[in-house]
Design an enzyme around this catalytic site. Structure first.
Site, PDB file in Angstrom:
ATOM      1  CB  ILE A   1      -0.989  -0.022   1.188  1.00  0.00           C
ATOM      2  CG1 ILE A   1      -1.803  -1.328   1.155  1.00  0.00           C
ATOM      3  CG2 ILE A   1      -1.931   1.180   1.125  1.00  0.00           C
ATOM      4  CD1 ILE A   1      -2.672  -1.574   2.365  1.00  0.00           C
TER       5      ILE A   1
ATOM      6  CG  ASN B   1      12.418  -3.035   7.799  1.00  0.00           C
ATOM      7  OD1 ASN B   1      11.694  -3.313   6.835  1.00  0.00           O
ATOM      8  ND2 ASN B   1      12.133  -3.409   9.041  1.00  0.00           N
TER       9      ASN B   1
ATOM     10  N   GLY C   1       9.106  -4.997   2.265  1.00  0.00           N
ATOM     11  CA  GLY C   1       8.968  -4.134   1.092  1.00  0.00           C
ATOM     12  C   GLY C   1       9.988  -4.484   0.016  1.00  0.00           C
TER      13      GLY C   1
ATOM     14  CB  ALA D   1       2.606  -2.490  10.297  1.00  0.00           C
TER      15      ALA D   1
ATOM     16  CB  THR E   1      -6.301  -3.027  10.028  1.00  0.00           C
ATOM     17  OG1 THR E   1      -6.973  -4.185   9.520  1.00  0.00           O
ATOM     18  CG2 THR E   1      -6.034  -3.269  11.496  1.00  0.00           C
TER      19      THR E   1
ATOM     20  CE1 TYR F   1      -1.645  -5.549  10.642  1.00  0.00           C
ATOM     21  CE2 TYR F   1      -3.934  -6.179  10.250  1.00  0.00           C
ATOM     22  CZ  TYR F   1      -2.836  -5.382   9.965  1.00  0.00           C
ATOM     23  OH  TYR F   1      -2.941  -4.407   9.010  1.00  0.00           O
TER      24      TYR F   1
ATOM     25  NE  ARG G   1      -7.223 -17.048   6.606  1.00  0.00           N
ATOM     26  CZ  ARG G   1      -6.894 -16.086   5.735  1.00  0.00           C
ATOM     27  NH1 ARG G   1      -5.974 -16.323   4.830  1.00  0.00           N
ATOM     28  NH2 ARG G   1      -7.495 -14.924   5.763  1.00  0.00           N
TER      29      ARG G   1
ATOM     30  N   GLY H   1      -9.632 -17.606  13.049  1.00  0.00           N
ATOM     31  CA  GLY H   1      -9.684 -16.151  13.225  1.00  0.00           C
ATOM     32  C   GLY H   1     -10.403 -15.386  12.128  1.00  0.00           C
TER      33      GLY H   1
HETATM   34  N1  UFG Z   1      -9.207 -17.110   1.601  1.00  0.00           N
HETATM   35  C1  UFG Z   1      -9.453 -18.355   1.026  1.00  0.00           C
HETATM   36  N2  UFG Z   1      -8.404 -18.964   0.397  1.00  0.00           N
HETATM   37  C2  UFG Z   1      -7.151 -18.433   0.315  1.00  0.00           C
HETATM   38  C3  UFG Z   1      -6.941 -17.162   0.895  1.00  0.00           C
HETATM   39  C4  UFG Z   1      -7.991 -16.539   1.535  1.00  0.00           C
HETATM   40  O1  UFG Z   1     -10.547 -18.886   1.101  1.00  0.00           O
HETATM   41  O2  UFG Z   1      -6.262 -19.074  -0.255  1.00  0.00           O
HETATM   42  C5  UFG Z   1     -10.325 -16.433   2.251  1.00  0.00           C
HETATM   43  C6  UFG Z   1     -10.062 -16.104   3.709  1.00  0.00           C
HETATM   44  O3  UFG Z   1     -10.361 -17.215   4.523  1.00  0.00           O
HETATM   45  C7  UFG Z   1     -10.987 -14.907   3.922  1.00  0.00           C
HETATM   46  C8  UFG Z   1     -10.996 -14.210   2.551  1.00  0.00           C
HETATM   47  O4  UFG Z   1     -10.518 -15.183   1.620  1.00  0.00           O
HETATM   48  O5  UFG Z   1     -12.263 -15.349   4.201  1.00  0.00           O
HETATM   49  C9  UFG Z   1     -10.084 -13.003   2.496  1.00  0.00           C
HETATM   50  O6  UFG Z   1      -8.818 -13.394   3.001  1.00  0.00           O
HETATM   51  P1  UFG Z   1      -7.500 -12.497   2.880  1.00  0.00           P
HETATM   52  O7  UFG Z   1      -6.396 -13.270   3.504  1.00  0.00           O
HETATM   53  O8  UFG Z   1      -7.324 -12.049   1.474  1.00  0.00           O
HETATM   54  O9  UFG Z   1      -7.844 -11.205   3.723  1.00  0.00           O
HETATM   55  P2  UFG Z   1      -8.366 -11.087   5.234  1.00  0.00           P
HETATM   56  O10 UFG Z   1      -9.809 -10.665   5.160  1.00  0.00           O
HETATM   57  O11 UFG Z   1      -8.057 -12.266   6.048  1.00  0.00           O
HETATM   58  O12 UFG Z   1      -7.441  -9.921   5.810  1.00  0.00           O
HETATM   59  C10 UFG Z   1      -7.305  -8.665   5.190  1.00  0.00           C
HETATM   60  C11 UFG Z   1      -5.900  -8.149   5.442  1.00  0.00           C
HETATM   61  C12 UFG Z   1      -5.688  -7.934   6.914  1.00  0.00           C
HETATM   62  C13 UFG Z   1      -6.752  -7.048   7.462  1.00  0.00           C
HETATM   63  C14 UFG Z   1      -8.125  -7.548   7.118  1.00  0.00           C
HETATM   64  C15 UFG Z   1      -9.132  -6.542   7.509  1.00  0.00           C
HETATM   65  O13 UFG Z   1      -4.968  -9.074   4.970  1.00  0.00           O
HETATM   66  O14 UFG Z   1      -4.420  -7.340   7.088  1.00  0.00           O
HETATM   67  O15 UFG Z   1      -8.223  -7.760   5.702  1.00  0.00           O
HETATM   68  O16 UFG Z   1     -10.361  -6.891   7.003  1.00  0.00           O
HETATM   69  F1  UFG Z   1      -6.645  -7.000   8.793  1.00  0.00           F
END
Ligand code: UFG
Length: 328
Positions: free
Chosen positions: A12, A32, A36, A75, A117, A141, A282, A284
């Site tokens: 970002i 650092n 990145g 971060a 976030t 996080y 997954r 959380g």
């Molecule tokens: N997912 C899958 N398969 C994958 C990857 C992800 O099914 O291979 C699902 C996850 O379980 C989730 C959705 O796709 O339900 C989105 O997952 P992401 O990992 O793309 O994003 P997240 O919603 O987990 O997290 C993102 C950012 C975080 C932030 C959060 C805030 O990565 O840093 O959004 O909403 F905190």
């Protein structure tokens, strides 16, 4: 006007640097390069390679440049990793920003835009999340970002450091030029994983859970284009300069898309089919996170330009197709 962008080589941050430079700002980047990429830093930005926790480098940056405002993206941001290594997250995300704020205070810089976030909310019991919802993170996080928001509040009242904290929902897409995009290692985000599968870099991908209480059983998220996020940071800078008032804003499109919808859209945009399997949930993952960004629209005069999932995935596909190995 000199803007210091901490974490300006990240996903970002690098997009924000491009926008700042295109709009005539002078940009200093401090990164650092742990997450990145040097190649992601715009050629017209002045790059310092160093860690926020190292006072000698921040002192050097502030001494050598007359910094007007800071934007802090630096971060770690992997939710899963934060659960298994919380101290790593507190050390980098909280202590790193603490040192940055100390340097700001020391050098008399009094404006900062902070990258927060949606994970600060946890799992609010509402369809659309606004800034008044309870913040109760479900992972370290989100806790570290919320801890910094609180630190900012106290630094405002004690030292007069004014801040805007921007709570992003799901950042996605790539710069329209195709020059920079999303490249994490390891990759855990849905859209890059989907596009890597379309490119055959992965032989298949997984949907983490199809038994959620959502229309098709898969998790719903609010995807917001990274250039729209970058634009919001610039609007936040203007607001800080004009009003010198602190604030917290959500940034999202206000529309939710399920994991299945994202994969179907990616198949349509890429014109490629690929294997998708159902896996267990997954840890959380909240079932649904969708933003109300009304406050940002009203007070920052911001509105997303990439307002459809198709447009967002098209830009991401353009990047992945031309950079299948990312910045390598
Ligand atoms: N997912 C899958 N398969 C994958 C990857 C992800 O099914 O291979 C699902 C996850 O379980 C989730 C959705 O796709 O339900 C989105 O997952 P992401 O990992 O793309 O994003 P997240 O919603 O987990 O997290 C993102 C950012 C975080 C932030 C959060 C805030 O990565 O840093 O959004 O909403 F905190």
């Amino acid at each position: 006007m000199n803007i210091l962008v901490a974490g300006g080589a990240g996903y970002i941050g690098s997009h924000a640097v491009y926008e700042l430079i295109e709009r005539g700002f002078d940009v200093v980047v401090l990164d650092n390069l742990v997450k990145g990429h040097k190649a992601a830093v715009h050629k017209d930005a002045k790059l310092y390679v160093g860690d926020l926790r190292d006072d000698s480098i921040t002192d050097k940056v502030f001494k050598e440049n007359k910094i007007d405002t800071l934007i802090d993206f630096a971060a770690f941001s992997l939710v899963g990793e934060s659960v298994s290594k919380p101290l790593k997250y507190y050390e980098n995300n909280v202590y790193g920003t603490l040192r940055l704020l100390s340097a700001m205070n020391k050098f008399g810089v009094n404006k900062i835009v902070f990258s927060s976030t949606a994970a600060a909310y946890g799992e609010p019991d509402t369809d659309i999340i606004n800034e008044n919802c309870t913040t109760s993170p479900t992972n370290p996080y989100g806790e570290t970002k919320l801890a910094v928001e609180k630190m900012l509040k106290w630094c405002d009242s004690a030292y007069g450091i004014k801040y805007v904290a921007l709570r992003y929902f799901n950042a996605a897409g790539a710069h329209i030029s195709g020059k920079i995009g999303e490249d994490h290692y390891p990759e855990s985000h849905l859209i890059p994983i989907t596009l890597q599968t379309a490119l055959n870099i992965r032989e298949k991908m997984f949907i983490f859970g199809n038994d959620y209480d959502t229309p098709d059983g898969t998790c719903v998220r609010d995807y917001i284009h990274v250039t729209d996020l970058a634009d919001a940071h610039i609007k936040a800078l203007s607001k800080l300069s004009e009003t010198m008032t602190s604030g917290i804003y959500n940034l999202g499109n206000g529309k939710g898309f399920s994991v299945k919808e994202v994969i179907d859209t990616a198949k349509k945009i890429t014109g490629r089919d690929f294997p998708v399997e159902i896996e267990k949930r997954r840890a959380g993952d909240p079932s649904r996170l969708v933003a109300s960004s009304e406050k940002a629209q009203k007070e920052l005069k911001w509105s997303p330009k990439f307002d459809s999932l198709d447009k967002i995935i098209e830009t991401a596909w353009n990047w992945h197709l031309n950079n299948p190995k990312g910045y390598l």
